[in-house]
Design an enzyme around this catalytic site. Structure first.
Site, short mmCIF file in Angstrom:
data_model
loop_
_atom_site.label_atom_id
_atom_site.label_comp_id
_atom_site.label_asym_id
_atom_site.label_seq_id
_atom_site.Cartn_x
_atom_site.Cartn_y
_atom_site.Cartn_z
CE LYS A 1 -4.56 1.33 0.13
NZ LYS A 1 -5.72 -0.07 0.27
N GLY B 1 -6.14 2.87 -7.13
CA GLY B 1 -6.75 3.95 -6.52
C GLY B 1 -6.56 3.44 -5.06
CG ASP B 2 -7.37 3.23 -0.68
OD1 ASP B 2 -8.03 2.55 -0.28
OD2 ASP B 2 -7.35 4.46 0.37
P1 NDP Z 1 -13.43 7.72 -2.12
O1 NDP Z 1 -12.03 9.03 -2.55
O2 NDP Z 1 -13.84 7.73 -4.00
O3 NDP Z 1 -13.80 8.21 -1.66
C1 NDP Z 1 -14.01 8.46 -0.28
C2 NDP Z 1 -15.18 8.73 0.86
O4 NDP Z 1 -15.49 8.65 1.68
C3 NDP Z 1 -15.77 10.25 0.47
O5 NDP Z 1 -17.05 10.33 0.71
C4 NDP Z 1 -15.13 11.18 1.75
O6 NDP Z 1 -15.52 12.15 2.31
C5 NDP Z 1 -15.28 9.68 2.75
N1 NDP Z 1 -14.64 9.76 3.59
C6 NDP Z 1 -13.09 9.92 3.53
N2 NDP Z 1 -11.89 9.88 4.15
C7 NDP Z 1 -12.98 10.15 5.24
C8 NDP Z 1 -12.86 10.70 6.95
N3 NDP Z 1 -11.84 10.78 7.22
N4 NDP Z 1 -14.09 10.72 7.61
C9 NDP Z 1 -15.19 10.92 6.82
N5 NDP Z 1 -15.40 10.69 5.51
C10 NDP Z 1 -14.34 10.26 5.09
O7 NDP Z 1 -12.42 6.57 -2.55
P2 NDP Z 1 -12.53 5.16 -1.86
O8 NDP Z 1 -14.54 4.87 -2.60
O9 NDP Z 1 -12.29 4.63 -3.42
O10 NDP Z 1 -12.12 4.50 -0.99
C11 NDP Z 1 -13.65 4.27 0.29
C12 NDP Z 1 -13.22 3.14 1.33
O11 NDP Z 1 -13.25 1.81 0.61
C13 NDP Z 1 -11.49 3.64 2.06
O12 NDP Z 1 -12.00 2.90 3.07
C14 NDP Z 1 -10.80 2.92 0.90
O13 NDP Z 1 -9.75 2.17 2.01
C15 NDP Z 1 -11.88 1.38 0.86
N6 NDP Z 1 -11.20 0.49 -0.31
C16 NDP Z 1 -11.35 1.36 -1.43
C17 NDP Z 1 -11.03 0.14 -2.71
C18 NDP Z 1 -10.67 0.95 -4.50
O14 NDP Z 1 -10.97 -0.24 -5.43
N7 NDP Z 1 -11.15 2.55 -4.47
C19 NDP Z 1 -11.16 -0.97 -3.00
C20 NDP Z 1 -11.18 -1.57 -1.41
C21 NDP Z 1 -11.01 -0.62 -0.25
P3 NDP Z 1 -15.03 13.58 1.66
O15 NDP Z 1 -15.37 13.97 0.29
O16 NDP Z 1 -15.31 14.31 2.47
O17 NDP Z 1 -13.33 13.39 1.97
O1 2IT Z 2 -7.61 -1.25 -0.44
C1 2IT Z 2 -7.36 -2.06 -1.54
O2 2IT Z 2 -8.21 -3.28 -2.21
C2 2IT Z 2 -7.91 -0.94 -3.01
N1 2IT Z 2 -7.47 0.05 -2.47
C3 2IT Z 2 -7.83 -1.42 -4.55
C4 2IT Z 2 -5.96 -1.86 -4.74
C5 2IT Z 2 -6.13 -2.68 -5.83
O3 2IT Z 2 -5.13 -2.74 -6.41
O4 2IT Z 2 -7.27 -2.54 -6.76
#
Ligand code: NDP
Ligand code: 2IT
Length: 448
Positions: A129, A168-169
């Protein structure tokens, strides 16, 4: 520490000692160690070879300076990270997070969980990560581009199709991956799609990757419901966040007959009892990059609760999809009291240990992140397969593969929980199942 098996207890103390102040990392490690007592009793060689101690120590940790210039011509400095945790099962694989809260403890908790998650997918990927304390909010496109170029100017020497493949994340989506891919290509003079996943569809990306985490988490919950002879049909659902994972979770919930009535961002909660208008959310978040509060400017019947707590809204299914520790013990108790029967974690570690305890004791269907949100990284591995074969698959074919992977993860976690005497406990199932595959590979590879 009452729950950690005696044979393992000292290992957690050592993790605390070696990684001071990294509270999220401690939390993620403790949760896994609590599950492993019966595994080391059954497989003493894992103790002899010190597999757990080795898994808790990343193979490599890279920390670097990221200087860039903002639109006013002022120099800015951020810190970049890449923690290459485990290459036992394949090249390091895992996302990059850009958020002001990022520090080593967050990247290490995410990297640690990623190893087990990636193992659960059944695909050949190790765990890693990375990210930065850069805050993309309020930055112009050009500023984001300059930051990404500077970030990749250091990161490029550490990554590669067979070495480490970021994606991404939070704060990193298609736009950021594009800028980083461009810079990688420019520095190396190589068009190597396999070096990053989450790419655009015309330059090596995979259909379904954008949707994959949310769709996958919803498929996972659907399997948990099926195991209880239930379904999404007619269920009232909550999805926190309004980013990539939240949006495609809402989409799949609606496709499967559920009704999602609320989502959120870090400022507040949207409640729409008619069911959320996802086209509007996509327009606000994906196209215009604005705040979710804008929803009520169009839909006057909906409510915006500034600073609200989404978990106080009654629901049957809750899918936290924002960030770590967003559900505490009290929130979990409120959810259960209000009739919640299933929780599927789209986010990584969104429930505090107290919250997890509440869900497990209430015996609701609780799918922990490393199992439930594995569809994102699994589809990244499918993107890598397509890149290696210079191929691109259809949406239907790729989505079916994703669904099959999620069904398989559910079944493995379910059966493992049964086998270890904790039926219905997906936390135990996921931790043990993910661990054993890595541990066996480490034994086979010798002392490295
Ligand atoms: P995005 O940046 O697209 O969206 C994040 C969302 O969560 C936004 O609505 C944001 O609100 C909110 N958020 C982020 N940080 C905080 C915080 N500290 N407190 C309150 N709200 C918060 O990210 P993703 O949708 O990609 O990721 C969301 C979650 O899913 C994370 O935990 C990530 O690790 C997990 N994840 C993502 C994957 C992926 O493929 N993208 C895969 C597996 C897990 P605001 O705009 O106000 O910050
Ligand atoms: O937390 C996760 O699994 C991710 N943000 C996606 C990782 C990836 O390599 O697609």
């Amino acid at each position: 520490m009452a729950h950690v098996d005696q044979k393992i207890e000292g290992m957690y103390e050592e993790v605390l000692r070696r990684n001071p102040g990294e509270t999220e990392f401690h939390q993620a490690v403790l949760e896994v160690l609590e599950s492993l007592g019966p595994v080391v009793t059954k497989h003493p060689k894992f103790l002899e070879r010190k597999i757990i101690q080795r898994i808790c120590e990343p193979e490599r940790q890279i920390i670097f300076r990221v200087p860039w210039m903002d639109d006013k011509g002022e120099v800015q400095i951020n810190r970049g990270f890449r923690v290459e945790f485990s290459s036992a099962l394949g090249p390091y694989k895992g996302g990059l997070r850009f958020h002001p809260s990022v520090y080593l403890g967050i990247i290490k908790f995410l990297g640690f969980e990623q190893c087990f998650k990636n193992s659960l997918t059944g695909l050949p990927i190790g765990g890693g990560k990375g990210g930065s304390d850069f805050d993309p909010k309020g930055k112009s496109d050009d500023e984001v581009m300059r930051f990404c170029q500077s970030f990749m100017t250091e990161l490029y020497r550490h990554i590669g199709e067979h070495t480490d493949v970021p994606a991404g994340d939070i704060g990193v989506g298609g736009r950021e991956i594009g800028y980083m891919f461009g810079q990688y290509k420019r520095i190396t003079n190589r068009y190597e799609p396999g070096v990053l996943t989450g790419k655009g569809l015309t330059w090596g990306g995979s259909l379904v990757r954008t949707e994959a985490t949310g769709y996958g988490a919803t498929f996972f919950v659907n399997e948990m419901l099926k195991a209880r002879k239930d379904s999404f049909d007619g269920k009232t659902c909550l999805v926190s966040g309004s980013g990539n994972v939240a949006i495609y979770t809402i989409e799949k919930i609606h496709q499967l007959g559920g009704k999602c009535v609320a989502c959120s961002d870090s400022n507040g909660v949207i409640y729409d009892e008619k069911g959320l208008d996802l086209d509007l959310i996509k327009q606000i978040k994906e196209v215009e990059r604005r705040r979710i509060s804008d929803y009520v400017k169009i839909h006057k019947h909906a409510k915006y609760i500034a600073g609200g707590n989404i978990w106080e809204i009654p629901c049957q299914v809750a899918m936290p999809s924002a960030t770590q520790n967003e559900i505490n013990g009290k929130d979990a108790a409120t959810l259960v009291k209000n009739g919640c029967i299933a929780v599927g974690e789209g986010a990584n570690m969104p429930t505090t240990p107290e919250g997890v305890k509440v869900f497990l004791e209430a015996k609701i269907a609780y799918g922990p992140g490393k199992a439930a949100n594995a569809g994102g990284v699994a589809t990244s591995a499918l993107e890598m397969q397509q890149n290696a074969g210079r191929d691109s698959w259809t949406f239907e074919y790729t989505e079916k593969k994703l669904e099959d992977i999620m069904i398989n993860i559910h079944q493995n976690c379910f059966e493992t929980a049964d086998e270890y005497g904790a039926p219905g406990n997906y936390v135990l199932g996921a931790n043990i199942c993910g661990f054993i595959k890595i541990a066996n590979a480490m034994v086979a590879h010798g002392l490295i």
